[in-house]
Design a protein around this motif. Structure first.
Motif, short mmCIF file in Angstrom:
data_model
loop_
_atom_site.label_atom_id
_atom_site.label_comp_id
_atom_site.label_asym_id
_atom_site.label_seq_id
_atom_site.Cartn_x
_atom_site.Cartn_y
_atom_site.Cartn_z
N LEU A 128 0.83 -1.20 0.00
CA LEU A 128 0.00 0.00 0.00
C LEU A 128 0.87 1.26 0.00
CD1 LEU A 128 -2.96 -0.64 2.49
CD2 LEU A 128 -3.07 -0.42 0.01
N LYS A 129 1.93 1.22 0.77
CA LYS A 129 2.78 2.40 0.94
C LYS A 129 3.62 2.68 -0.30
CE LYS A 129 6.41 4.21 3.98
NZ LYS A 129 7.24 3.92 5.18
N ALA A 254 -14.70 5.37 12.54
CA ALA A 254 -15.17 6.10 11.36
C ALA A 254 -14.11 6.12 10.27
CB ALA A 254 -15.56 7.53 11.76
N ARG A 255 -12.84 6.23 10.67
CA ARG A 255 -11.75 6.25 9.70
C ARG A 255 -11.64 4.90 8.98
NH1 ARG A 255 -6.53 8.57 8.90
NH2 ARG A 255 -5.81 7.65 6.95
N VAL A 256 -11.72 3.81 9.70
CA VAL A 256 -11.63 2.49 9.09
C VAL A 256 -12.80 2.27 8.13
CG1 VAL A 256 -11.78 0.00 9.54
CG2 VAL A 256 -10.25 1.42 10.90
N PHE A 257 -13.99 2.69 8.55
CA PHE A 257 -15.15 2.53 7.68
C PHE A 257 -14.97 3.34 6.39
CE2 PHE A 257 -19.42 3.82 6.24
CZ PHE A 257 -19.98 2.55 6.04
N ARG A 258 -14.47 4.55 6.51
CA ARG A 258 -14.26 5.40 5.34
C ARG A 258 -13.17 4.83 4.43
NH1 ARG A 258 -13.38 9.54 8.01
NH2 ARG A 258 -11.11 9.79 7.84
N ASP A 259 -12.12 4.27 5.05
CA ASP A 259 -11.01 3.71 4.26
C ASP A 259 -11.41 2.45 3.51
OD1 ASP A 259 -9.30 5.68 5.15
OD2 ASP A 259 -8.29 4.43 6.65
N GLN A 260 -12.20 1.60 4.16
CA GLN A 260 -12.42 0.25 3.66
C GLN A 260 -13.73 0.04 2.90
OE1 GLN A 260 -10.10 -2.12 3.84
NE2 GLN A 260 -8.68 -0.80 4.98
N TYR A 261 -14.68 0.95 3.06
CA TYR A 261 -16.00 0.71 2.48
C TYR A 261 -16.51 1.90 1.68
CZ TYR A 261 -16.09 -3.23 5.72
OH TYR A 261 -15.79 -4.39 6.38
N THR A 262 -17.47 1.59 0.83
CA THR A 262 -18.17 2.62 0.08
C THR A 262 -19.66 2.38 0.24
OG1 THR A 262 -18.37 3.70 -2.08
CG2 THR A 262 -18.21 1.31 -2.08
N VAL A 263 -20.45 3.44 0.26
CA VAL A 263 -21.90 3.34 0.39
C VAL A 263 -22.53 3.80 -0.92
CG1 VAL A 263 -23.95 4.04 1.68
CG2 VAL A 263 -21.76 3.79 2.87
N ALA A 280 -2.93 4.45 0.21
CA ALA A 280 -1.70 4.21 0.97
C ALA A 280 -1.75 4.92 2.32
CB ALA A 280 -0.51 4.72 0.18
N TYR A 281 -2.67 5.85 2.48
CA TYR A 281 -2.80 6.58 3.74
C TYR A 281 -3.86 5.98 4.66
CZ TYR A 281 -0.15 10.08 1.19
OH TYR A 281 0.83 10.72 0.47
N SER A 282 -4.33 4.80 4.31
CA SER A 282 -5.36 4.16 5.12
C SER A 282 -4.79 3.69 6.45
CB SER A 282 -5.97 2.96 4.37
OG SER A 282 -5.00 1.96 4.16
N LEU A 283 -5.68 3.53 7.40
CA LEU A 283 -5.29 3.07 8.72
C LEU A 283 -4.95 1.59 8.64
CD1 LEU A 283 -5.19 4.43 11.53
CD2 LEU A 283 -7.44 3.48 11.98
N GLN A 284 -3.81 1.21 9.22
CA GLN A 284 -3.37 -0.18 9.18
C GLN A 284 -3.14 -0.70 10.59
OE1 GLN A 284 -3.28 -1.99 6.34
NE2 GLN A 284 -4.12 -0.12 5.43
N PHE A 293 -1.00 4.86 11.32
CA PHE A 293 -1.14 5.55 10.05
C PHE A 293 0.12 5.34 9.23
CE2 PHE A 293 -4.17 8.04 12.55
CZ PHE A 293 -5.23 8.08 11.68
N HIS A 294 -0.07 4.88 8.00
CA HIS A 294 1.06 4.68 7.09
C HIS A 294 1.10 5.85 6.14
CE1 HIS A 294 3.36 0.97 7.44
NE2 HIS A 294 2.36 0.61 8.19
N LEU A 295 2.19 6.61 6.18
CA LEU A 295 2.35 7.79 5.33
C LEU A 295 3.43 7.57 4.33
CD1 LEU A 295 2.10 10.49 8.14
CD2 LEU A 295 0.26 9.62 6.71
#
Length: 295
Positions: A128-129, A254-263, A280-284, A293-295
């Motif tokens: 991802l990074k 909320a961050r994990v939901f936003r990173d991993q899913y779409t509505v 690549a900036y998603s929470l891991q 956080f991977h930056l």
């Protein structure tokens, strides 16, 4: 450059396999054309561990098992279509699978679950990074070596590195979501938990009793995808039911939901994002640092 591990364990006088089986079984075990010896020769022993040195630093320590065995286990899992639980059982109790990993003695131990999953998470986070596919690179190298050994042209990767890579990503995402739900739900007091139905609370309380990888251990690949979507719906409901005032872990959820899913705007259906849409900036979640956080 780190020192590569030995490709196989040293036979022990008292616990090596040959000391405990009949000559007929020994002949089968040592048959150079048997799958386990071919697997060891052309896969396990041929894996270049130096490729994976980029995964580890002071924060993410090297696994306490040979990388060649960890990578070979991932190949074996996909090749036989085993669940994770089956993989660990086979590598611990199946003599042929042990030999395929370079384990020469009954007393030798295969890598444990925590080490295996740590390696998977490190692979996924690194891709991802950086966008670099270490699984694909290793398969390409193995294929070149096989082409030389068998005198054939290696125009294509004959083993499916994409299948292994996608399975790693799916497992890592599922464990991340489970860990996120556990942390959030475990932080709520009983009064706040009461906002959910008794059936939902029973499911969520049950999740607190297991490790994230145990949720997926016995699931087939398709079932893992279904479970990832199911947990997305649960995350959506948790996010709608609670606020930042209810838990310090609400923002993380909320961050994990936003990173991993779409509505879907039309139907409000919650779906896991395609792998190529994960930032690549998603929470891991990595060993030793549960949410990073991977930056």
């Amino acid at each position: 450059m780190h020192k590569q591990s030995a490709s196989r364990s040293q036979p022990d006088l008292f616990s090596n396999f040959e000391s405990h089986i009949t000559p007929r079984k020994q002949a089968r075990l040592n048959d150079a054309k048997s799958w386990h010896n071919l697997f060891y020769q052309h896969l396990t022993s041929a894996i270049d561990e130096d490729v994976f040195s980029v995964l580890f630093d002071a924060q993410i320590r090297r696994p306490n098992a040979p990388i060649r065995q960890l990578f070979a286990m991932m190949i074996m899992k996909e090749g036989f279509g085993w669940s994770d639980a089956q993989l660990f059982d086979e590598c611990r109790f199946n003599v042929l699978a042990m030999r395929a990993l370079g384990l020469m003695n009954l007393s030798d131990e295969a890598p444990v679950e925590s080490t295996y999953y740590q390696f998977q998470r490190a692979l996924y986070a690194y891709q991802l990074k950086t966008g670099r596919d270490l699984v694909g690179e290793t398969f390409a190298s193995l294929t070149r070596k096989q082409a030389t050994a068998f005198g054939v042209l290696g125009q294509q990767i004959r083993m499916d590195s994409k299948l292994i890579g996608s399975n790693i990503a799916l497992c890592c995402r599922l464990q991340l979501v489970v860990r996120c739900i556990q942390r959030f739900w475990g932080s709520l007091d009983e009064a706040r938990k009461g906002r959910f139905s008794s059936k939902d609370r029973q499911v969520l309380d049950g999740m607190l009793k297991v490790k994230p990888h145990q949720v997926a251990d016995r699931l087939a690949r398709a079932e893992k995808g279904e479970k990832l979507q199911e947990f997305g719906v649960l995350l959506s409901r948790l996010q709608a039911t609670y606020t930042e005032q209810d838990s310090d872990y609400y923002g993380e959820m909320a961050r994990v939901f936003r990173d991993q899913y779409t509505v879907l705007s039309s139907s409000k259906q919650v779906l896991p994002k395609p792998p190529d849409e994960i930032s690549a900036y998603s929470l891991q979640w990595l060993a030793g640092n549960p949410m990073t956080f991977h930056l």
